[in-house]
Scaffold this active site. Sequence first.
Site, mmCIF file in Angstrom:
data_model
loop_
_atom_site.group_PDB
_atom_site.id
_atom_site.type_symbol
_atom_site.label_atom_id
_atom_site.label_comp_id
_atom_site.label_asym_id
_atom_site.label_seq_id
_atom_site.Cartn_x
_atom_site.Cartn_y
_atom_site.Cartn_z
ATOM 1 N N CYS A 1 0.589 -1.130 -0.079
ATOM 2 C CA CYS A 1 -0.175 0.065 0.072
ATOM 3 C C CYS A 1 0.902 1.187 -0.074
ATOM 4 C CB CYS A 1 -1.097 -0.096 1.510
ATOM 5 S SG CYS A 1 -1.919 -1.584 1.249
ATOM 6 N N ALA A 2 1.531 1.372 -1.122
ATOM 7 C CA ALA A 2 2.789 2.195 -1.197
ATOM 8 C C ALA A 2 2.640 3.632 -1.041
ATOM 9 C CB ALA A 2 3.622 1.661 -2.236
ATOM 10 N N ALA A 3 1.420 4.210 -2.071
ATOM 11 C CA ALA A 3 1.431 5.778 -2.166
ATOM 12 C C ALA A 3 1.587 6.409 -0.718
ATOM 13 C CB ALA A 3 0.299 6.158 -2.899
ATOM 14 N N PRO A 4 2.110 7.616 -0.498
ATOM 15 C CA PRO A 4 2.917 8.234 -1.632
ATOM 16 C C PRO A 4 4.287 7.919 -1.985
ATOM 17 C CG PRO A 4 2.653 9.579 0.363
ATOM 18 C CD PRO A 4 1.961 8.403 0.590
ATOM 19 N N GLY A 5 4.843 6.800 -1.218
ATOM 20 C CA GLY A 5 6.059 6.606 -1.454
ATOM 21 C C GLY A 5 7.113 6.520 -0.356
ATOM 22 N N ASP B 1 0.046 0.327 -5.508
ATOM 23 C CA ASP B 1 -1.099 0.857 -4.985
ATOM 24 C C ASP B 1 -2.220 1.071 -5.985
ATOM 25 O OD1 ASP B 1 -1.431 3.053 -2.531
ATOM 26 O OD2 ASP B 1 -2.737 3.631 -4.451
ATOM 27 N N CYS C 1 -1.580 3.485 11.352
ATOM 28 C CA CYS C 1 -1.277 4.896 12.354
ATOM 29 C C CYS C 1 -2.734 4.967 13.011
ATOM 30 C CB CYS C 1 -1.150 5.987 11.418
ATOM 31 S SG CYS C 1 -2.575 6.338 10.057
#
Length: 204
Positions: A29-33, A53, A154
């Site tokens: 779930c990579a964005a924004p990197g 993503d 988070c």
Amino acid sequence: GLWSVQDRSSQLIAPSLGPLPGEKILDACAAPGGKSTHIAELINNKGEIWSVDRSSRRSRKILDNAERLGSNCLQLLVADSNELIVKYPEWKCFFDRILIDAPCSGLGTLSRHPDARWRINKDNINELVGLQSQLLHSLSPLLKRGGKLVYSTCTIHPDENFNQIKKFLQLKSEFLLEDEKQIWPGEEDKGDGFYIAVLTKLKN
């Protein structure tokens, strides 16, 4: 490209993978990197990082950040991570490390996003818990034996964190919980609230 901004607590996630040069790593779930580029820095750009993503708009930020930071070992894939094992069956037992920085309620970031307390309700939580569980179960077959999976959020909600991992381990006996930590808002030199679980795959 000399530096990148991350919350203090968020900075703990990429190192918890224990990434090594030459490894194949999936950031699901990579964005924004931010975490993909952090992993690239930790392995000195020597390896293969797949940043996945499902949002094409948000994925452009991964490319922008990777280019700015010189992270040239990243491979970007716009796709639903829950469908990877179906679309890429050759990826079964392929990755040395998998990061699932899962979509969550964000209740650990209320100091920066106070409006979340009014947007999140019980139904939202239940929907997110279902999505998180789906990600864990659909991505776990992609990890090779002896590999590590890091699940992070988070939030401070136990159903998204401790209870989520407890249920996963009850169904997936091939995984061992190495470490888990609930970081409360204000800990770690006043960072956000985060949860991190480190799992090892004992067998395929």
